[in-house]
Design a protein around this motif. Structure first.
Motif, short mmCIF file in Angstrom:
data_model
loop_
_atom_site.label_atom_id
_atom_site.label_comp_id
_atom_site.label_asym_id
_atom_site.label_seq_id
_atom_site.Cartn_x
_atom_site.Cartn_y
_atom_site.Cartn_z
N THR A 1 0.83 -1.20 0.00
CA THR A 1 0.00 0.00 0.00
C THR A 1 0.86 1.25 0.00
OG1 THR A 1 -1.76 -1.16 1.18
CG2 THR A 1 -1.81 1.25 1.26
N VAL A 2 1.88 1.28 0.85
CA VAL A 2 2.79 2.43 0.94
C VAL A 2 3.48 2.65 -0.41
CG1 VAL A 2 4.94 3.23 2.00
CG2 VAL A 2 3.12 2.29 3.44
N LYS A 3 3.97 1.58 -1.00
CA LYS A 3 4.65 1.69 -2.30
C LYS A 3 3.68 2.23 -3.36
CE LYS A 3 4.77 -1.62 -5.04
NZ LYS A 3 4.70 -2.83 -5.74
N ASN A 4 2.46 1.71 -3.39
CA ASN A 4 1.48 2.14 -4.40
C ASN A 4 1.05 3.59 -4.21
OD1 ASN A 4 1.59 -0.30 -5.72
ND2 ASN A 4 -0.19 -1.14 -4.65
N VAL A 5 0.87 4.01 -2.97
CA VAL A 5 0.52 5.41 -2.71
C VAL A 5 1.66 6.31 -3.15
CG1 VAL A 5 0.04 7.11 -0.89
CG2 VAL A 5 -1.15 4.91 -0.86
N PHE A 6 2.90 5.90 -2.87
CA PHE A 6 4.06 6.67 -3.30
C PHE A 6 4.10 6.78 -4.84
CE2 PHE A 6 8.50 6.70 -4.80
CZ PHE A 6 8.89 7.94 -4.31
N LEU A 7 3.90 5.67 -5.52
CA LEU A 7 3.93 5.69 -6.99
C LEU A 7 2.81 6.56 -7.55
CD1 LEU A 7 4.78 1.95 -7.73
CD2 LEU A 7 6.30 3.94 -7.94
N ASP A 8 1.62 6.48 -6.96
CA ASP A 8 0.52 7.34 -7.40
C ASP A 8 0.86 8.81 -7.21
OD1 ASP A 8 -0.99 5.14 -8.07
OD2 ASP A 8 -2.24 5.19 -6.26
N GLU A 9 1.48 9.12 -6.07
CA GLU A 9 1.87 10.50 -5.78
C GLU A 9 2.91 10.98 -6.80
OE1 GLU A 9 1.40 14.03 -4.22
OE2 GLU A 9 0.22 12.30 -3.56
N MET A 10 3.85 10.13 -7.14
CA MET A 10 4.88 10.51 -8.13
C MET A 10 4.25 10.71 -9.51
SD MET A 10 7.69 10.94 -6.56
CE MET A 10 6.63 11.62 -5.29
N ARG A 11 3.27 9.87 -9.85
CA ARG A 11 2.58 10.05 -11.14
C ARG A 11 1.86 11.39 -11.18
NH1 ARG A 11 0.70 4.68 -10.09
NH2 ARG A 11 2.17 3.24 -11.01
N LYS A 12 1.17 11.74 -10.09
CA LYS A 12 0.48 13.03 -10.01
C LYS A 12 1.49 14.16 -10.16
CE LYS A 12 -3.06 11.56 -6.77
NZ LYS A 12 -3.55 11.70 -5.40
N GLN A 13 2.61 14.05 -9.46
CA GLN A 13 3.64 15.08 -9.51
C GLN A 13 4.21 15.20 -10.93
OE1 GLN A 13 4.25 17.01 -6.77
NE2 GLN A 13 5.34 18.28 -8.22
N ASN A 14 4.42 14.07 -11.59
CA ASN A 14 4.93 14.10 -12.96
C ASN A 14 3.94 14.76 -13.91
OD1 ASN A 14 7.36 12.93 -12.30
ND2 ASN A 14 6.67 10.86 -12.77
N ARG A 15 2.64 14.50 -13.72
CA ARG A 15 1.62 15.15 -14.56
C ARG A 15 1.64 16.65 -14.33
NH1 ARG A 15 -1.59 10.47 -13.43
NH2 ARG A 15 -2.58 11.49 -11.68
N LEU A 16 1.73 17.07 -13.07
CA LEU A 16 1.78 18.49 -12.75
C LEU A 16 3.01 19.13 -13.36
CD1 LEU A 16 0.76 20.98 -11.24
CD2 LEU A 16 1.98 20.15 -9.22
N ASN A 17 4.16 18.49 -13.22
CA ASN A 17 5.40 19.02 -13.81
C ASN A 17 5.29 19.12 -15.33
OD1 ASN A 17 6.61 19.31 -11.32
ND2 ASN A 17 7.65 17.34 -11.41
N ALA A 18 4.65 18.15 -15.96
CA ALA A 18 4.48 18.19 -17.42
C ALA A 18 3.62 19.38 -17.83
CB ALA A 18 3.87 16.89 -17.91
N VAL A 19 2.56 19.64 -17.09
CA VAL A 19 1.70 20.79 -17.40
C VAL A 19 2.47 22.09 -17.22
CG1 VAL A 19 -0.34 22.08 -16.62
CG2 VAL A 19 -0.47 19.61 -16.92
N LEU A 20 3.19 22.21 -16.11
CA LEU A 20 3.95 23.43 -15.86
C LEU A 20 5.01 23.65 -16.93
CD1 LEU A 20 4.35 23.24 -11.98
CD2 LEU A 20 2.83 24.74 -13.28
N THR A 21 5.69 22.58 -17.33
CA THR A 21 6.70 22.68 -18.38
C THR A 21 6.05 23.11 -19.69
OG1 THR A 21 8.05 21.00 -17.34
CG2 THR A 21 8.44 21.39 -19.68
N SER A 22 4.91 22.55 -19.99
CA SER A 22 4.19 22.90 -21.21
C SER A 22 3.80 24.37 -21.21
CB SER A 22 2.94 22.03 -21.33
OG SER A 22 2.18 22.42 -22.43
#
Length: 173
Positions: free
Chosen positions: A65-86
């Motif tokens: 569960t901890v690993k999956n929550v971490f991965l989900d959080e990183m995916r969200k962060q990557n999406r946010l970073n992609a939008v900001l970069t764009s």
């Protein structure tokens, strides 16, 4: 929540919290991220305590569960970073965002209309769509949370999207 569940959760927390935190701190190299992800994970565990009680190895399920929550959080962060970069890479978007008060009032009006349209959805569709779109839960996570079939969740998401497309047609370019 029964007293047995509280005792089980407390014991599980005491056995796994420190190791989970250290694992995430090493993985993320950020103590704040580790703290937040562990907290979010244990809230999720608390909400699904019966699943953990009935699992043959609840400690292993905690780490998953901890690993999956971490991965989900990183995916969200990557999406946010992609939008900001764009946004940074596209000057026309910067111009649109920082444009006159008239444009920002149109954006505010659109935002208001989107939320108004969402509130027109039946309560169940509102909840499912909000979990999917804003909380960024997967259909499987929503199905688990609401104790519904994944097919029902997917159908409800598509129904909500169709309704919102029709409701918001006048705001499209």
């Amino acid at each position: 929540m029964t007293a047995k569940n509280e005792i089980f959760f407390k014991k599980l927390f005491e056995e796994t919290h420190g190791k989970a935190f250290n694992f995430l701190k090493a993985l993320s190299k950020d103590e704040n991220v580790a703290r937040e992800v562990v907290q979010t994970s244990f809230i999720k565990i608390w909400k699904n305590i019966e699943k953990f009680k009935n699992h043959p190895n609840p400690q292993a399920l905690v780490y998953t569960t901890v690993k999956n929550v971490f991965l989900d959080e990183m995916r969200k962060q990557n999406r946010l970073n992609a939008v900001l970069t764009s946004i940074e890479e596209n000057e026309h978007l910067n111009h649109t965002i920082a444009d006159t008060g008239e444009d920002s009032s149109i954006a505010g009006e659109t935002f208001t209309e989107v939320h108004r349209a969402i509130r027109k959805l039946p309560e169940r569709l509102q909840r499912i769509y909000t979990l999917y779109q804003f909380e960024e839960l997967t259909p499987l996570e929503i199905a688990d949370t609401l104790q519904l079939s994944i097919t029902t969740i997917r159908t409800n998401i598509e129904t909500a999207k169709l309704f919102l497309r029709k409701e918001l047609r006048k705001y499209r370019n």
